[in-house]
Design a protein around this motif. Structure first.
Motif, PDB file in Angstrom:
ATOM      1  N   PRO A  43       0.823  -1.217   0.081  1.00 43.90           N
ATOM      2  CA  PRO A  43       0.236   0.024   0.030  1.00 43.90           C
ATOM      3  C   PRO A  43       0.733   1.315   0.113  1.00 43.90           C
ATOM      4  O   PRO A  43       1.813   1.345   0.537  1.00 43.90           O
ATOM      5  CB  PRO A  43      -0.619  -0.141   1.438  1.00 43.90           C
ATOM      6  N   PHE A  44       0.415   2.328  -0.594  1.00 42.61           N
ATOM      7  CA  PHE A  44       1.182   3.506  -0.676  1.00 42.61           C
ATOM      8  C   PHE A  44       0.826   4.277   0.683  1.00 42.61           C
ATOM      9  O   PHE A  44      -0.096   4.374   1.174  1.00 42.61           O
ATOM     10  CB  PHE A  44       0.635   4.423  -1.683  1.00 42.61           C
ATOM     11  N   HIS A  45       1.884   4.829   1.223  1.00 38.35           N
ATOM     12  CA  HIS A  45       2.044   5.607   2.295  1.00 38.35           C
ATOM     13  C   HIS A  45       2.282   7.086   1.803  1.00 38.35           C
ATOM     14  O   HIS A  45       3.528   7.456   1.302  1.00 38.35           O
ATOM     15  CB  HIS A  45       3.192   5.247   3.483  1.00 38.35           C
ATOM     16  N   GLU A  46       1.457   8.028   2.336  1.00 40.52           N
ATOM     17  CA  GLU A  46       1.682   9.226   1.793  1.00 40.52           C
ATOM     18  C   GLU A  46       1.521  10.210   3.095  1.00 40.52           C
ATOM     19  O   GLU A  46       0.621   9.781   3.697  1.00 40.52           O
ATOM     20  CB  GLU A  46       0.736   9.678   0.737  1.00 40.52           C
ATOM     21  N   ALA A  47       2.090  11.333   3.061  1.00 45.22           N
ATOM     22  CA  ALA A  47       1.921  12.301   4.053  1.00 45.22           C
ATOM     23  C   ALA A  47       0.332  12.752   3.946  1.00 45.22           C
ATOM     24  O   ALA A  47      -0.080  13.032   2.972  1.00 45.22           O
ATOM     25  CB  ALA A  47       2.915  13.514   3.980  1.00 45.22           C
ATOM     26  N   ASP A  48      -0.370  13.139   5.166  1.00 43.06           N
ATOM     27  CA  ASP A  48      -1.699  13.506   5.004  1.00 43.06           C
ATOM     28  C   ASP A  48      -1.438  15.105   5.206  1.00 43.06           C
ATOM     29  O   ASP A  48      -0.738  15.646   6.132  1.00 43.06           O
ATOM     30  CB  ASP A  48      -2.177  12.988   6.523  1.00 43.06           C
ATOM     31  N   PRO A  49      -1.923  15.575   4.137  1.00 43.18           N
ATOM     32  CA  PRO A  49      -1.769  17.191   4.108  1.00 43.18           C
ATOM     33  C   PRO A  49      -2.695  17.919   5.169  1.00 43.18           C
ATOM     34  O   PRO A  49      -2.155  18.879   5.381  1.00 43.18           O
ATOM     35  CB  PRO A  49      -2.468  17.465   2.614  1.00 43.18           C
ATOM     36  N   ALA A  50      -3.448  17.237   5.734  1.00 47.36           N
ATOM     37  CA  ALA A  50      -4.313  18.033   6.848  1.00 47.36           C
ATOM     38  C   ALA A  50      -3.600  17.872   8.278  1.00 47.36           C
ATOM     39  O   ALA A  50      -3.980  18.255   9.106  1.00 47.36           O
ATOM     40  CB  ALA A  50      -5.755  17.317   6.811  1.00 47.36           C
ATOM     41  N   ASP A  51      -2.690  16.832   8.219  1.00 45.03           N
ATOM     42  CA  ASP A  51      -1.951  16.729   9.591  1.00 45.03           C
ATOM     43  C   ASP A  51      -0.441  16.028   9.373  1.00 45.03           C
ATOM     44  O   ASP A  51      -0.378  15.186   8.890  1.00 45.03           O
ATOM     45  CB  ASP A  51      -2.867  15.595  10.418  1.00 45.03           C
ATOM     46  N   ARG A  52       0.259  16.807   9.382  1.00 44.30           N
ATOM     47  CA  ARG A  52       1.892  16.641   9.367  1.00 44.30           C
ATOM     48  C   ARG A  52       2.164  15.347   9.904  1.00 44.30           C
ATOM     49  O   ARG A  52       3.432  14.710   9.595  1.00 44.30           O
ATOM     50  CB  ARG A  52       2.887  17.786   9.644  1.00 44.30           C
ATOM     51  N   ARG A  53       1.771  15.091  11.041  1.00 45.11           N
ATOM     52  CA  ARG A  53       2.184  13.686  11.819  1.00 45.11           C
ATOM     53  C   ARG A  53       1.553  12.718  11.129  1.00 45.11           C
ATOM     54  O   ARG A  53       1.816  11.296  11.472  1.00 45.11           O
ATOM     55  CB  ARG A  53       1.612  14.011  13.084  1.00 45.11           C
ATOM     56  N   GLY A  54       0.509  12.734  10.510  1.00 46.97           N
ATOM     57  CA  GLY A  54      -0.518  11.680   9.968  1.00 46.97           C
ATOM     58  C   GLY A  54      -0.069  10.926   8.910  1.00 46.97           C
ATOM     59  O   GLY A  54       0.780  11.543   7.732  1.00 46.97           O
ATOM     60  N   VAL A  55      -0.409   9.818   8.369  1.00 42.37           N
ATOM     61  CA  VAL A  55       0.047   9.235   7.208  1.00 42.37           C
ATOM     62  C   VAL A  55      -1.207   8.671   6.517  1.00 42.37           C
ATOM     63  O   VAL A  55      -2.110   7.953   7.109  1.00 42.37           O
ATOM     64  CB  VAL A  55       1.111   8.114   7.381  1.00 42.37           C
TER      65      VAL A  55
END
Length: 116
Positions: A43-55
């Motif tokens: 699965p792709f892991h991408e940074a969450d644009p709404a939460d810098r800590r999230g993926v």
């Protein structure tokens, strides 16, 4: 000749060290090796644009295996196993599996009611 005492670092339990590095190491691994992991079909892991800590984790629809292919091997192996048994033996196996599933389902429902 003088010898100076070597000071050793303090002893740290491995669990404390690992726990202190968990977030950092997983973020660094995703950052450094994310493209490599994605190329492997994971699965792709991408940074969450709404939460810098999230993926955000998402599947690549172009790399999804065919369910027919996934279960074809299971069908072949089950067929080979059951072919070695007669009708009465297959009936006993089917009865056992059916009743085991019923018991597991009932236990799961009881546990689910307890947690509500």
């Amino acid at each position: 000749m003088t010898t100076s005492a070597c000071s050793r670092p303090p002893k740290v339990p491995p669990s404390k060290l690992v726990n202190s590095l968990k977030g950092v190491s997983s973020r660094l691994l995703r950052k450094e090796y994310g493209a490599h992991v994605n190329r492997l079909g994971r699965p792709f892991h991408e940074a969450d644009p709404a939460d810098r800590r999230g993926v955000l984790v998402r599947a690549d629809p172009d790399r999804q295996p065919s369910l027919g292919d996934v279960f074809a091997g299971l069908g072949r192996e089950t067929g080979a196993f059951t072919a070695a048994h007669g009708d009465r033996e297959r009936a006993v196996i089917a009865d056992y599996v059916t009743n085991t599933i019923a018991v597991l389902r009932a236990r799961t429902e009881r546990l689910a009611r307890r947690t509500r």
